[in-house]
Design a protein around this motif. Sequence first.
Motif, mmCIF file in Angstrom:
data_model
loop_
_atom_site.group_PDB
_atom_site.id
_atom_site.type_symbol
_atom_site.label_atom_id
_atom_site.label_comp_id
_atom_site.label_asym_id
_atom_site.label_seq_id
_atom_site.Cartn_x
_atom_site.Cartn_y
_atom_site.Cartn_z
ATOM 1 N N TRP A 1 -0.287 -4.785 -5.003
ATOM 2 C CA TRP A 1 -0.550 -3.370 -5.212
ATOM 3 C C TRP A 1 0.435 -2.517 -4.416
ATOM 4 O O TRP A 1 0.806 -2.851 -3.306
ATOM 5 C CB TRP A 1 -1.995 -3.021 -4.892
ATOM 6 C CG TRP A 1 -2.435 -3.318 -3.489
ATOM 7 C CD1 TRP A 1 -2.862 -4.522 -2.997
ATOM 8 C CD2 TRP A 1 -2.487 -2.405 -2.394
ATOM 9 N NE1 TRP A 1 -3.180 -4.412 -1.664
ATOM 10 C CE2 TRP A 1 -2.964 -3.126 -1.273
ATOM 11 C CE3 TRP A 1 -2.191 -1.057 -2.258
ATOM 12 C CZ2 TRP A 1 -3.133 -2.525 -0.026
ATOM 13 C CZ3 TRP A 1 -2.366 -0.468 -1.015
ATOM 14 C CH2 TRP A 1 -2.839 -1.198 0.075
ATOM 15 N N ASN B 1 1.977 3.254 -2.431
ATOM 16 C CA ASN B 1 1.811 4.653 -2.848
ATOM 17 C C ASN B 1 0.925 4.756 -4.091
ATOM 18 O O ASN B 1 1.245 5.447 -5.043
ATOM 19 C CB ASN B 1 3.165 5.320 -3.074
ATOM 20 C CG ASN B 1 3.999 4.623 -4.135
ATOM 21 O OD1 ASN B 1 3.642 3.554 -4.617
ATOM 22 N ND2 ASN B 1 5.111 5.232 -4.506
ATOM 23 N N SER B 2 -0.207 4.074 -4.062
ATOM 24 C CA SER B 2 -1.159 4.103 -5.180
ATOM 25 C C SER B 2 -2.533 4.512 -4.668
ATOM 26 O O SER B 2 -2.741 4.664 -3.462
ATOM 27 C CB SER B 2 -1.247 2.721 -5.837
ATOM 28 O OG SER B 2 -1.902 1.810 -4.973
ATOM 29 N N SER B 3 -3.479 4.652 -5.583
ATOM 30 C CA SER B 3 -4.846 5.014 -5.195
ATOM 31 C C SER B 3 -5.494 3.924 -4.334
ATOM 32 O O SER B 3 -6.392 4.215 -3.546
ATOM 33 C CB SER B 3 -5.701 5.290 -6.430
ATOM 34 O OG SER B 3 -5.780 4.124 -7.230
ATOM 35 N N GLN C 1 -5.599 4.382 -0.421
ATOM 36 C CA GLN C 1 -6.632 5.201 0.210
ATOM 37 C C GLN C 1 -7.891 4.414 0.549
ATOM 38 O O GLN C 1 -8.537 4.656 1.551
ATOM 39 C CB GLN C 1 -7.006 6.372 -0.708
ATOM 40 C CG GLN C 1 -5.848 7.272 -1.048
ATOM 41 C CD GLN C 1 -5.213 7.882 0.183
ATOM 42 O OE1 GLN C 1 -5.905 8.325 1.083
ATOM 43 N NE2 GLN C 1 -3.891 7.880 0.227
ATOM 44 N N ARG C 2 -8.221 3.428 -0.287
ATOM 45 C CA ARG C 2 -9.492 2.727 -0.095
ATOM 46 C C ARG C 2 -9.351 1.231 0.092
ATOM 47 O O ARG C 2 -10.312 0.563 0.409
ATOM 48 C CB ARG C 2 -10.433 3.013 -1.252
ATOM 49 C CG ARG C 2 -9.920 2.546 -2.597
ATOM 50 C CD ARG C 2 -10.945 2.775 -3.695
ATOM 51 N NE ARG C 2 -10.482 2.278 -4.962
ATOM 52 C CZ ARG C 2 -10.605 1.022 -5.367
ATOM 53 N NH1 ARG C 2 -11.183 0.143 -4.589
ATOM 54 N NH2 ARG C 2 -10.160 0.651 -6.550
#
Length: 151
Positions: free
Chosen positions: A73, A76-78, A81-82
């Motif tokens: 992954w 700089n992806s969603s 954040q999680r």
Amino acid sequence: MSPRVTLSVAAGTLVLAAGAGAFALAYADEQPPALSDSVARYTAPRADRDGSLTFTTDVTASSGVKNVKVLAWPENSSLAQRKPTAKDMSAVESATCEPSDDDTARCTYTVPVTATDADASPSGRWHIAVLATADDGSSTLDPEAAGFTVE
């Protein structure tokens, strides 16, 4: 001290020591899988050949290694954040694992990277998330087991 009291104390000490040993063995069997020596290697495609992403890790589980799931992954992806969760990992591809000793397996995940794949992928830092599951059902999730850079 009478011989009977000395014998009782010695027997009690043996029972306590045996119980502690059994507890230690039971506790050791309940440990989740452990990851070590995790490495990712990314080779960009060129005009004359595809590239690849290869990830390897050693997984130690006293009950045996059931499955190792791998997800690459971008930082700089969603997911940054999680972080990936065990639920996210349930639908991803598995590594191939080969036993290297009684309780350790060397697991390898390799995927080709075409020029089209590379063009569609964000440049920058990427991470490898790993979900290792042992035969006894215990599992370990490392959302950043290794990293690589796509340029």
